[in-house]
Scaffold this motif. Structure first.
Motif, mmCIF file in Angstrom:
data_model
loop_
_atom_site.group_PDB
_atom_site.id
_atom_site.type_symbol
_atom_site.label_atom_id
_atom_site.label_comp_id
_atom_site.label_asym_id
_atom_site.label_seq_id
_atom_site.Cartn_x
_atom_site.Cartn_y
_atom_site.Cartn_z
ATOM 1 N N GLU A 147 -28.696 26.090 41.066
ATOM 2 C CA GLU A 147 -29.689 26.832 41.193
ATOM 3 C C GLU A 147 -30.955 26.502 40.229
ATOM 4 N N GLY A 148 -32.365 26.457 40.684
ATOM 5 C CA GLY A 148 -33.438 26.220 39.842
ATOM 6 C C GLY A 148 -33.746 24.795 39.377
ATOM 7 N N ALA A 161 -23.499 29.100 34.953
ATOM 8 C CA ALA A 161 -23.587 30.179 36.129
ATOM 9 C C ALA A 161 -22.572 31.390 35.582
ATOM 10 N N ARG A 170 -30.318 35.977 36.947
ATOM 11 C CA ARG A 170 -30.918 34.822 38.061
ATOM 12 C C ARG A 170 -32.097 33.983 37.411
ATOM 13 N N PRO A 171 -32.126 32.848 38.176
ATOM 14 C CA PRO A 171 -33.271 32.204 37.816
ATOM 15 C C PRO A 171 -34.555 32.694 38.177
ATOM 16 N N GLY A 191 -32.867 27.593 35.600
ATOM 17 C CA GLY A 191 -31.673 27.373 36.453
ATOM 18 C C GLY A 191 -30.448 27.585 35.843
ATOM 19 N N THR A 192 -29.597 27.385 36.599
ATOM 20 C CA THR A 192 -28.170 27.659 36.078
ATOM 21 C C THR A 192 -27.311 26.261 36.404
#
Length: 858
Positions: A147-148, A161, A170-171, A191-192
């Motif tokens: 993500e991100g 994550a 979360r992002p 991000g993750t």
């Protein structure tokens, strides 16, 4: 023919065979479990994650090699380092120029704490520290963005994550991140990342932009160099070329599974500690298991004297009898050894989980289960059973057939010449071990090792000289037992007439009591000495702690508060030194070390200096405990050669010698010098001393703690927590040796049951001659009491010299700390087991009619 006869006799003697089988089964299980732990330390590992995509890693060699000259030859002794050894920055360019190298990426790790809106730091996975790395190192591993986007600025951060989920982040969320040397600062989660395939990471990681990581850790040398190979170049070829180009013994090149050892340094260190623990315990296990298996086999064959005598009388040759007994021993030992392996596997997994619980190995440590430990245990029990069978059958098969039945009817309790010589040699050896401990000193681990070795030798000596000791015991107890009329007289007469049988019952009890008492009370003695030193030595009025450690700037900030007389952070690590001894007998050893602010030492701790002064403590000097001084042969004013936790060699001058090293550390260094040679570069805690009469310092310290989430402010009640930690550390020793104590306890019951079951015909004769079942039970009660008293007294006496050794070395007092209720529990349980092992089968045997029992086999 002999094999067929052996199988028939085994089917007809289920009771005696079962006792022997249990001893062999448990012996194989315990031996294989210890072997599996040793093999796990040598072979198990964690596959790489952050470096999974690298072709090779260049890292500092995590050990120190010492060349010891013995006069005739030289040997190399190795000692592991507990801190990560950095890679010189100059190595980056040298590796980059190696043919076949596509890219070199330097990895610098920084411990961080992630603090969400709850204001409580989120612990790393498996309670390991969370570390930050530069985003460029993502190329080296199997972490990928899920993500991100990647971090771009000084306030962007990428979390794995799993860590983000536990923190509820979360992002695009904002999170505070603390690094060494800074209070929490807000970062945007850009991000993750997660491992390819969706596996959970073994350790939690955080990624920062390359520029920001360099700002956080300016000038820090790389932990690892990740190397990517050019197309067509194999990892092994690349490794050889890099090693040849570096020509540096302080660096090592790793490929394949070796990359996991570099990435997870705590696992590699734990494996080394596990090897040392397994080797130490395995020695005791081997001695105890072999001794118990041997004794049980001999006891089993002694119960068959009449059977062997009858075979001799009807024409069986000594060779045939020995072949029969050897075949029986082979069948039972093979069966017990094979079935003991699955139990050993279960025992290995259970012990691994317990060692993980107490921090000896990482929580995700997986033991290596291979066939070698089981095969080794099988070989040991089979050989021991065969040797015991041969030894026990020699005497019965040497007599003439015409004397066989007479020899079988009564034991000859006289000790053989070889038994006397063996007992004398072992007795002298145990005395030598005790004298060595008293004269040479050493750390607690070494002293306990000497004590355990001495008590084992003493207990085995008691077993070798068992009939003689049993004879003395019966002489002492006879006047007491004879007062109880017929049953007491029968008990003493039986015990005196069957000294070998009595000794066979007493010996396992001696071994269990002596070994359990030595192990347990050596720990209680050490705990008391440590607690006394801790209570007397900690004079700080407040202690600041945090689960993830404290930044060094905390101590500096607190020291500037009003009404603070002194404040010092405590940095802890281990250093490597060479023990004193004759030329060629030296060996390397890891000793504890602490770093304290020189100007705050005397105001925060009282180490009870006996020589010199802490006023001369500088980055080039050191203070040493009396125990370490004695062990290393170093005196005040001398220079000592040491390697710090990261392998840096130093030669500080000793400026002080202090007494309270057991509770604090073997060495005390200048704080700022020592902390730079630790991996985390964080303080374990901060000691604060308030000015006399100060009342409002608590509020100021709480205000400081508010700026460092997770920090706890305590007064001297923090001592209780530290003492509890000492108790938790002691449980590791209890856990490992507890397995042996349980084994010997079961053997106590086993030997009693075997001895009692073999007396079926004796009980029948007594009852047919007019003795009632109640009188037989009372006779056995007095016999059991005599066995228990003899075993407990001899076992206790055997544990006294080793415990005195430990107490003298740790506290200077000959009186070890022996909690009365603990001693009562140990002796009470073992004594009750011994009585139960005799009385339960007695009641079962007395349920049958004497006319039915008189004709049964022995």
């Amino acid at each position: 023919m002999m094999l067929k006869l052996s199988l028939q006799t085994l089917r007809g003697r289920k009771g005696g065979v079962l006792g022997t089988f249990i001893a062999l089964l448990l012996g194989a299980a315990v031996l294989s479990a210890c072997g599996a732990l040793l093999e796990s330390g040598l072979r198990s590992g964690t596959p790489p994650e952050r470096f999974a995509a690298s072709d090779a890693l260049v890292a500092g060699r995590q050990r120190v090699d010492f060349v010891i000259d013995t006069g005739e030859q030289t040997r190399v002794e190795k000692e592991a380092l507990v801190e990560r050894v950095p890679v010189p920055t100059t190595a980056v360019d040298r590796v980059a120029k190696v043919p076949g190298v596509s890219a070199v990426i330097a990895d610098v790790s920084v411990p961080v704490q992630v603090v969400p809106s709850s204001k409580q730091p989120v612990p790393g996975r498996h309670a390991a520290p969370v570390t930050a790395h530069s985003w460029s190192t993502v190329r080296l591993g199997s972490f990928r963005l899920v993500e991100g986007q990647a971090p771009r600025g000084d306030r962007d951060v990428v979390l794995d994550a799993e860590l983000a989920d536990r923190a509820g982040l979360r992002p695009d969320d904002t999170v505070d991140v603390m690094t060494a040397g800074s209070s929490p600062r807000p970062f945007r989660i850009s991000g993750t990342v997660a491992l390819e395939g969706g596996a959970l990471p073994s350790r939690s990681v955080v990624y920062l932009s390359d520029d920001h990581l360099h700002q956080v850790a300016p000038g820090k040398e790389p932990d690892v160099l990740g190397v990517l190979a050019s197309p067509g170049v194999s990892a092994s070829q690349l490794s050889d070329q890099i090693s040849e180009a570096l020509q540096d013994k302080s660096l090592s090149v790793h490929t394949g599974d070796g990359r996991g050892k570099v990435e997870f340094l705590d696992t590699a260190t734990a494996k080394f500690n596990l090897i040392l623990l397994a080797v130490s315990v395995s020695t005791n296990v081997l001695l105890i298991a072999v001794f118990i298996v041997f004794s049980t086999m001999v006891l089993s064959i002694q119960h068959r004297r009449r059977e062997v005598a009858l075979l001799r009388a009807v024409g069986a040759t000594p060779k045939q009898i020995r072949q029969m007994l050897r075949a029986e021993a082979l069948i039972v030992s093979l069966t017990g050894g094979v079935l003991g392996w699955p139990i050993g596997i279960w025992l290995t997994r259970w012990m691994s989980s317990q060692l993980s619980k107490y921090g000896v190995v990482p929580p995700d440590f997986e033991p290596f289960i291979g066939p070698l430990p089981g095969a080794g245990a099988l070989l040991i029990v089979v050989l021991t059973a065969l040797i015991a069978s041969y030894s026990a059958s020699r005497r019965a098969t040497r007599i003439r057939p015409t004397e066989a039945l007479g020899e079988a009817s009564a034991e000859n309790p006289q000790l053989s010449r070889w038994r006397k010589i063996t007992g004398a040699v072992m007795g002298v050896g145990s005395v030598g071990m005790l004298i060595a401990g008293l004269t040479n000193g050493g750390d607690f681990t070494t002293l306990v090792g000497l004590a355990n070795g001495a008590v084992l030798v003493l207990a085995i000596t008691a077993g070798v000289l068992g009939p003689g000791l049993a004879k003395v015991s019966m002489r002492v107890l006879e006047p007491i037992l004879s007062r109880f009329q017929v049953t007491g007289h029968l008990a003493t007469s039986n015990a005196k007439a069957n000294l070998l049988r009595t000794a066979g019952a007493v010996t396992p009890l001696v071994l269990a009591v002596s070994f359990a008492s030595t192990v347990v009370f050596a720990q209680t003695t050490a705990l008391k000495a440590s607690a006394d030193q801790l209570r007397g030595g900690l004079i700080a009025t407040h202690v600041l702690t945090s689960p993830g450690g404290l930044s060094p700037d905390v101590a500096e900030r607190v020291a500037n508060l009003e009404h603070v007389a002194a404040a010092s952070g405590i940095a802890r690590t281990k250093v490597v030194a060479i023990t004193a001894g004759e030329e060629g007998a030296e060996s390397p050893v890891s000793l504890t070390a602490q770093g304290l602010e020189p100007e705050a030492v005397a105001k925060t701790v009282d180490l009870r200096v006996t020589e010199g002064s802490f006023s001369e403590l500088t980055p080039r000097t050191v203070a040493i405990s009396e125990m370490a001084s004695s062990w290393l042969g170093v005196e005040l004013g001398e220079t000592i050669s040491l390697h710090l936790g990261d392998g840096t060699p130093v030669e500080p001058r000793v400026v002080a010698v202090y007494e309270r090293g057991l509770a604090f550390a073997d060495f005390t260094f200048d704080h700022d010098m020592l902390i730079t040679h630790t991996t985390s570069q964080m303080d374990e805690s901060v000691l604060v001393r308030a000015e006399a009469g100060t009342q409002d310092l608590d509020e100021q310290l709480v205000e400081v703690a508010g700026a460092y989430p997770g920090m706890v402010v305590s007064d001297q009640l923090a001592l209780d927590a530290q003492i509890e930690q000492l108790r938790a550390d002691a449980w590791v020793s209890y856990l490992v040796v507890g397995m042996l104590i349980v084994y010997t306890a079961i053997t106590v019951v086993n030997s009693q049951v075997m001895n009692t079951v073999a007396r079926r015909r004796e009980f029948a004769l007594l009852r047919l001659s007019g003795t009632s079942s109640r009188q037989v039970r009372r006779m056995m009660s007095w016999e059991s009491l005599a066995v228990v008293v003899s075993g407990l007294v001899i076992g206790t006496l055997a544990s006294v010299p080793p415990l005195v050794l430990v107490s003298m070395a740790l506290s200077g007092s000959p009186w070890p700390s022996v909690p009365v209720m603990t001693y009562v529990a140990i002796t009470g349980v073992l004594g009750a087991l011994a009585v139960l092992g005799a009385m339960f089968p007695t009641r079962v045997l007395l349920m049958s009619r004497p006319v039915d029992s008189i004709g049964t086999k022995e």
